[in-house]
Enzyme design. Structure first.
Site, PDB file in Angstrom:
ATOM      1  N   ASP A  47      -1.624  -2.343  10.014  1.00 38.65           N
ATOM      2  CA  ASP A  47      -1.806  -2.441   8.608  1.00 38.65           C
ATOM      3  C   ASP A  47      -2.170  -3.506   8.081  1.00 38.65           C
ATOM      4  OD1 ASP A  47      -1.093   0.127   8.414  1.00 38.65           O
ATOM      5  OD2 ASP A  47       1.263  -0.109   8.128  1.00 38.65           O
ATOM      6  N   PRO A  73       8.922  -3.844  -0.902  1.00 40.20           N
ATOM      7  CA  PRO A  73      10.308  -3.452  -0.294  1.00 40.20           C
ATOM      8  C   PRO A  73      10.119  -3.760   1.229  1.00 40.20           C
ATOM      9  CG  PRO A  73       9.611  -1.556  -1.358  1.00 40.20           C
ATOM     10  CD  PRO A  73       8.607  -2.704  -1.646  1.00 40.20           C
ATOM     11  N   LYS A  95       0.882  -1.042  -0.115  1.00 42.21           N
ATOM     12  CA  LYS A  95       0.120   0.026   0.016  1.00 42.21           C
ATOM     13  C   LYS A  95       0.812   1.158   0.084  1.00 42.21           C
ATOM     14  CE  LYS A  95       1.034   1.197   4.547  1.00 42.21           C
ATOM     15  NZ  LYS A  95       1.855   2.281   4.705  1.00 42.21           N
ATOM     16  N   ALA A 108      10.758  -2.899   5.147  1.00 36.69           N
ATOM     17  CA  ALA A 108      10.769  -2.018   5.969  1.00 36.69           C
ATOM     18  C   ALA A 108      10.726  -0.692   5.209  1.00 36.69           C
ATOM     19  CB  ALA A 108      12.057  -2.009   6.891  1.00 36.69           C
TER      20      ALA A 108
HETATM   21  O1  C5P Z   1       0.809  -2.363  14.446  1.00 34.53           O
HETATM   22  P1  C5P Z   1       2.147  -2.530  14.022  1.00 34.53           P
HETATM   23  O2  C5P Z   1       3.176  -3.409  14.627  1.00 34.53           O
HETATM   24  O3  C5P Z   1       2.204  -2.712  12.279  1.00 34.53           O
HETATM   25  O4  C5P Z   1       3.043  -1.055  14.287  1.00 34.53           O
HETATM   26  C1  C5P Z   1       4.547  -1.102  14.227  1.00 34.53           C
HETATM   27  C2  C5P Z   1       4.756   0.113  15.179  1.00 34.53           C
HETATM   28  O5  C5P Z   1       4.556   1.231  14.660  1.00 34.53           O
HETATM   29  C3  C5P Z   1       3.977   0.171  16.660  1.00 34.53           C
HETATM   30  O6  C5P Z   1       4.885  -0.725  17.490  1.00 34.53           O
HETATM   31  C4  C5P Z   1       4.166   1.539  17.015  1.00 34.53           C
HETATM   32  O7  C5P Z   1       5.489   1.999  17.560  1.00 34.53           O
HETATM   33  C5  C5P Z   1       4.038   2.279  15.714  1.00 34.53           C
HETATM   34  N1  C5P Z   1       2.528   2.655  15.563  1.00 34.53           N
HETATM   35  C6  C5P Z   1       2.167   3.837  16.140  1.00 34.53           C
HETATM   36  N2  C5P Z   1       1.053   4.284  15.877  1.00 34.53           N
HETATM   37  C7  C5P Z   1      -0.002   3.641  14.800  1.00 34.53           C
HETATM   38  C8  C5P Z   1       0.527   2.319  14.219  1.00 34.53           C
HETATM   39  C9  C5P Z   1       1.941   2.009  14.466  1.00 34.53           C
HETATM   40  O8  C5P Z   1       2.698   4.232  17.045  1.00 34.53           O
HETATM   41  N3  C5P Z   1      -1.061   3.810  14.801  1.00 34.53           N
END
Ligand code: C5P
Length: 329
Positions: free
Chosen positions: A139, A97, A13, A99
């Site tokens: 996501d 990609p 995305k 990260a």
């Molecule tokens: O949910 P996910 O594991 O993909 O998110 C990765 C990191 O991104 C989280 O641990 C957090 O540090 C940050 N994040 C955030 N707020 C969001 C989504 C992600 O702070 N709404």
């Protein structure tokens, strides 16, 4: 008869807009984002096995293949939820990609949920799969849904958005990724935000789903600009170009100043607009049409500001089964 092989494809995305509020007491940030799924895919092939095992192809062959990989966690979560006593061998072929701010790992998890659901015959509905997806990461639900959607809460509470036409993008990909938590922490540092304590005033943990204050009418959370929704209905990339935005872009630029050169190169190459995708470092540059995207990509390649320059289109569908082979075990 049981499935002997299931192949599922899920898209990466880009965020056409990403508005980020100050962190909640759980450390997550309230978002209002507009996702568009693009034609860069993760393919997951699931075959019967005794344990949950994973093999990586394409990009990311140095990623973990144990529970450190979101695809393995997705299979384990579905196995536990569905009370399944079998395993799966997953082969993940990555185009998105690693990260890169394009949710490639989330697409792996979404594709794995759907593939294992078919392989094991757990028969979960799309809604049930979406609930598991949200447990795996913010996501992951969008990778199941695809197309165009607005995301609020952590980005996992989705509303499909009507979009007309096909948009042509040039993606400038970097071989060194950015850590999403690091980008959010930098965003907080630049904005002077601190994480409220869970018990303190302003805690949103007790709120509905911890996110009810973000999306409801009159709520104070960030919002997607209605002009962007109108732009997507116009099918006109010149209109959409005026509405691309990303609150994390400054933090990504702070961590990776060279991204400024990528954005400048996109501008010089004649892109209608360019924006860092999600937490970066991938930059998405919008073109007028397919031939224009090819021309912008050529100029950006010559500028040598990215490891790879790709052309993609969006929106495209979310996770879907490409092949389901039945056989006797
Ligand atoms: O949910 P996910 O594991 O993909 O998110 C990765 C990191 O991104 C989280 O641990 C957090 O540090 C940050 N994040 C955030 N707020 C969001 C989504 C992600 O702070 N709404």
């Amino acid at each position: 008869m049981t499935a002997t092989q299931v192949q599922v494809r899920a898209p990466g995305k880009i965020n056409l807009a990403l508005h980020v509020g100050p962190p909640r007491s759980d450390g997550y940030h309230p978002l209002a984002t507009l996702f568009q799924a693009v034609s860069l895919y993760e393919d997951v092939l699931a075959r019967p096995a005794d344990e949950i095992t994973l093999e990586l192809r394409g990009r990311g062959t140095d990623l973990p293949t144990d529970a450190g990989n979101l695809a393995v966690r997705a299979a384990a979560l579905l196995r536990e939820t569905g009370g399944v006593d079998r395993g799966v061998h997953l082969t993940v072929t990555k185009q998105v990609p690693v990260a890169g701010g394009m949710a490639g790992g989330s697409a792996d998890a979404a594709a794995t949920l759907l593939a294992c659901d078919q392989l094991w015959g757990t028969g979960l509905s799309r809604e049930e799969l979406a609930e598991l997806a949200a447990e795996l990461g913010a996501d992951v639900p969008f990778a199941l849904t695809g197309m165009s959607a607005m995301g609020v809460g952590r980005g996992d509470l989705l509303t499909p958005v009507m979009s007309r036409g096909t948009y042509h993008w040039v993606l400038a990909v970097q071989d060194e990724g950015l850590s999403t938590p690091h980008v959010f922490r930098t965003f907080d540092a630049l904005a002077g935000h601190t994480v409220p304590s869970a018990a303190g005033p302003g805690s949103d943990v007790a709120g509905p789903g911890g996110a009810g204050d973000l999306a409801g009418p009159g709520g104070a959370g960030p919002r997607v600009d209605p002009g962007l929704l109108a732009a997507l209905l116009s099918a006109d990339p010149l209109v959409l170009a005026k509405h691309l935005s990303n609150d994390l872009q400054e933090a990504a630029l702070d961590l990776r100043p060279e991204l400024g050169d990528v954005l400048a190169a996109a501008d010089r190459a004649g892109a209608l607009a360019a924006v860092v995708s999600g937490s970066g470092p991938t930059v998405a540059a919008l073109a007028l049409d397919g031939p224009h995207a090819v021309s912008v990509a050529g100029v950006m390649r010559a500028a040598e500001v990215a490891t790879e320059v790709l052309t993609v289109t969006g929106p495209v569908p979310g996770a879907r089964v490409l092949e389901h082979v039945q056989g006797r075990r």
